[in-house]
Design a protein around this motif. Sequence first.
Motif, PDB file in Angstrom:
ATOM      1  N   PHE A  27       0.757  -1.142  -0.150  1.00 21.51           N
ATOM      2  CA  PHE A  27      -0.045   0.262  -0.050  1.00 21.51           C
ATOM      3  C   PHE A  27       0.881   1.170   0.103  1.00 21.51           C
ATOM      4  N   LEU A  28       2.024   1.359   0.578  1.00 19.51           N
ATOM      5  CA  LEU A  28       2.988   2.376   0.603  1.00 19.51           C
ATOM      6  C   LEU A  28       3.484   2.654  -0.735  1.00 19.51           C
ATOM      7  N   PHE A  29       3.882   1.620  -1.360  1.00 20.22           N
ATOM      8  CA  PHE A  29       4.098   1.763  -2.840  1.00 20.22           C
ATOM      9  C   PHE A  29       3.195   2.306  -3.789  1.00 20.22           C
ATOM     10  N   LEU A  30       1.978   1.533  -3.525  1.00 16.20           N
ATOM     11  CA  LEU A  30       0.938   2.216  -4.385  1.00 16.20           C
ATOM     12  C   LEU A  30       0.541   3.591  -4.266  1.00 16.20           C
ATOM     13  N   SER A  31       0.702   4.078  -2.793  1.00 13.97           N
ATOM     14  CA  SER A  31       0.434   5.398  -2.420  1.00 13.97           C
ATOM     15  C   SER A  31       1.295   6.341  -3.196  1.00 13.97           C
ATOM     16  N   PHE A  32       2.549   5.829  -3.229  1.00 10.73           N
ATOM     17  CA  PHE A  32       3.499   6.776  -4.079  1.00 10.73           C
ATOM     18  C   PHE A  32       3.223   6.857  -5.628  1.00 10.73           C
ATOM     19  N   GLY A  33       2.738   5.824  -6.288  1.00 11.36           N
ATOM     20  CA  GLY A  33       2.351   5.796  -7.542  1.00 11.36           C
ATOM     21  C   GLY A  33       0.880   6.553  -7.709  1.00 11.36           C
ATOM     22  N   TYR A  34      -0.036   6.470  -6.963  1.00 10.99           N
ATOM     23  CA  TYR A  34      -1.346   7.145  -7.294  1.00 10.99           C
ATOM     24  C   TYR A  34      -1.623   8.458  -6.621  1.00 10.99           C
ATOM     25  N   THR A  35      -0.537   8.649  -5.827  1.00  6.65           N
ATOM     26  CA  THR A  35      -1.063  10.089  -5.351  1.00  6.65           C
ATOM     27  C   THR A  35       0.404  11.115  -5.401  1.00  6.65           C
ATOM     28  N   ASN A  36       0.234  12.395  -5.390  1.00  2.88           N
ATOM     29  CA  ASN A  36       1.327  13.207  -5.324  1.00  2.88           C
ATOM     30  C   ASN A  36       1.899  13.494  -3.858  1.00  2.88           C
ATOM     31  N   PHE A  37       1.860  12.504  -2.933  1.00  2.58           N
ATOM     32  CA  PHE A  37       2.420  12.631  -1.794  1.00  2.58           C
ATOM     33  C   PHE A  37       3.837  12.780  -1.637  1.00  2.58           C
ATOM     34  N   ILE A  38       4.466  12.027  -2.384  1.00  5.55           N
ATOM     35  CA  ILE A  38       5.881  11.913  -2.449  1.00  5.55           C
ATOM     36  C   ILE A  38       6.519  12.330  -3.939  1.00  5.55           C
ATOM     37  N   ILE A  39       5.716  12.189  -4.905  1.00  5.50           N
ATOM     38  CA  ILE A  39       6.147  12.481  -6.363  1.00  5.50           C
ATOM     39  C   ILE A  39       5.096  13.068  -7.023  1.00  5.50           C
ATOM     40  N   THR A  40       5.200  14.335  -7.294  1.00  8.68           N
ATOM     41  CA  THR A  40       4.183  15.201  -7.923  1.00  8.68           C
ATOM     42  C   THR A  40       4.343  15.294  -9.416  1.00  8.68           C
ATOM     43  N   GLY A  41       3.242  15.367  -9.946  1.00  7.39           N
ATOM     44  CA  GLY A  41       3.200  15.430 -11.576  1.00  7.39           C
ATOM     45  C   GLY A  41       3.330  14.128 -11.921  1.00  7.39           C
ATOM     46  N   GLU A  42       3.358  14.088 -13.403  1.00  8.47           N
ATOM     47  CA  GLU A  42       3.733  12.986 -14.258  1.00  8.47           C
ATOM     48  C   GLU A  42       5.273  12.454 -14.068  1.00  8.47           C
ATOM     49  N   SER A  43       5.473  11.264 -13.992  1.00  5.79           N
ATOM     50  CA  SER A  43       6.618  10.701 -13.552  1.00  5.79           C
ATOM     51  C   SER A  43       6.465   9.347 -13.838  1.00  5.79           C
ATOM     52  N   ALA A  44       7.923   8.875 -14.422  1.00  8.11           N
ATOM     53  CA  ALA A  44       7.946   7.136 -14.686  1.00  8.11           C
ATOM     54  C   ALA A  44       8.160   6.546 -13.326  1.00  8.11           C
ATOM     55  N   TRP A  45       8.452   7.220 -12.375  1.00  9.96           N
ATOM     56  CA  TRP A  45       8.758   6.495 -11.173  1.00  9.96           C
ATOM     57  C   TRP A  45       7.358   6.140 -10.444  1.00  9.96           C
ATOM     58  N   LYS A  46       6.476   6.945 -10.766  1.00 11.00           N
ATOM     59  CA  LYS A  46       5.084   6.506 -10.135  1.00 11.00           C
ATOM     60  C   LYS A  46       4.602   5.279 -10.905  1.00 11.00           C
ATOM     61  N   GLU A  47       4.907   4.845 -12.001  1.00 10.77           N
ATOM     62  CA  GLU A  47       4.381   3.803 -12.760  1.00 10.77           C
ATOM     63  C   GLU A  47       5.248   2.741 -12.234  1.00 10.77           C
ATOM     64  N   VAL A  48       6.702   2.927 -11.781  1.00  8.73           N
ATOM     65  CA  VAL A  48       7.441   1.899 -11.126  1.00  8.73           C
ATOM     66  C   VAL A  48       6.813   1.645  -9.901  1.00  8.73           C
ATOM     67  N   PHE A  49       6.335   2.376  -9.071  1.00  5.77           N
ATOM     68  CA  PHE A  49       5.827   2.329  -7.636  1.00  5.77           C
ATOM     69  C   PHE A  49       4.535   1.574  -7.825  1.00  5.77           C
ATOM     70  N   LYS A  50       3.757   1.744  -8.951  1.00  2.21           N
ATOM     71  CA  LYS A  50       2.405   1.116  -8.948  1.00  2.21           C
ATOM     72  C   LYS A  50       2.776  -0.337  -9.283  1.00  2.21           C
ATOM     73  N   VAL A  51       3.524  -0.576 -10.207  1.00  6.28           N
ATOM     74  CA  VAL A  51       3.883  -2.018 -10.557  1.00  6.28           C
ATOM     75  C   VAL A  51       4.430  -2.773  -9.278  1.00  6.28           C
ATOM     76  N   ALA A  52       5.521  -2.235  -8.623  1.00  8.71           N
ATOM     77  CA  ALA A  52       6.362  -2.603  -7.399  1.00  8.71           C
ATOM     78  C   ALA A  52       4.981  -3.026  -6.416  1.00  8.71           C
ATOM     79  N   GLY A  53       4.358  -1.996  -6.139  1.00  7.70           N
ATOM     80  CA  GLY A  53       3.324  -2.136  -4.922  1.00  7.70           C
ATOM     81  C   GLY A  53       2.515  -3.167  -5.322  1.00  7.70           C
ATOM     82  N   SER A  54       1.700  -3.387  -6.491  1.00  9.17           N
ATOM     83  CA  SER A  54       1.003  -4.577  -7.034  1.00  9.17           C
ATOM     84  C   SER A  54       1.550  -5.887  -6.762  1.00  9.17           C
ATOM     85  N   ILE A  55       2.996  -5.988  -7.278  1.00 13.85           N
ATOM     86  CA  ILE A  55       3.686  -7.313  -7.097  1.00 13.85           C
ATOM     87  C   ILE A  55       3.775  -7.661  -5.354  1.00 13.85           C
TER      88      ILE A  55
END
Length: 320
Positions: A27-55
């Motif tokens: 859930f921590l990594f998913l929050s990084f990917g789906y929110t602007n809490f840590i990473i703001t705007g559009e970023s490739a890192w958000k996709e990385v955190f989405k995938v990592a969080g799901s796995i």
Amino acid sequence: MKIPSLLITITKGLFKNILYVAIFFGFLFLSFGYTNFIITGESAWKEVFKVAGSIILSSGVFMAIAKSIQFTDIFKDELRKVIYSTEHLILRTDLEDIWQKVTDSLCQQKFSAINRKLLKNIKDYYLPINQDYYYKDYNLDADIEVDQENDGYVLIQEETKVIVVVENKKGCDYTFSGVIPYPEDDNNRTFYELYDLEINGKKVELKNNLHLKTTKANGFISVDFSYHCNSSKTEYTIVRKERKRYALSVNPYRSHRAVCLYNNFFLDLNYPKDMEIEWIDMGVLGKWSKNRRDTNSSNRIKAQYNGLIFRNQGFLLIFS
């Protein structure tokens, strides 16, 4: 506490609570990917955190489920079915060791000093490991008469009917043998004759020295018979008829020892009024059921054994 010990303790704690760890980081990594809490705007890192969080989340849930199932009764029962299944056991090369351990447990570790000898004797003498067939419903009808032309001799006529049960459909070798002693002054009066043999209702053409071999030497007539039953059946009904004459002075008995595993045995014996017979059980685990059915002209015994008769077990009749 040393550093390696601390790492081991932490690692064990993580694996023990893998579900909670996976949920937290998932859930921590998913929050990084789906929110602007840590990473703001559009970023490739958000996709990385989405995938990592799901796995992480799905892997953690799967490991937790697998970890719990392996210790449930369902898992253990299925494992036992695999371990003790015939398909698994026939591939093992250590069956005797497994048998030893099971027997020790069954006997609650008693008589450990002789268990190896005990199991060896059971395997060699009781289990049909090296046998291709067993006998079912063995019926023996025997008629004994005093030979009026030869003093001290008896004439015996026997009919044997048995069902031979084989393991596979490749046929079997039906065999039997016997030994008849004769006195020095016998003058060829002792004889043996196999005069009829039927297998599944079909008469077998007997050929001397091919199927039946009789040899006479050193005071004994030896009989050896072998016939290959070649068909795709798993049961053969065999009817065998024999005649013999021998001297009571050297052969005052009639014994029957099982050459393979028997399941049920029936004996119908007729003998002269002036003859006495002593019955002796030979090694059987149960009891023979015997009934006298004498007539005015002859004596008659009907005997029956229900159950298994193992090799070298049977009965002995002593004539007098």
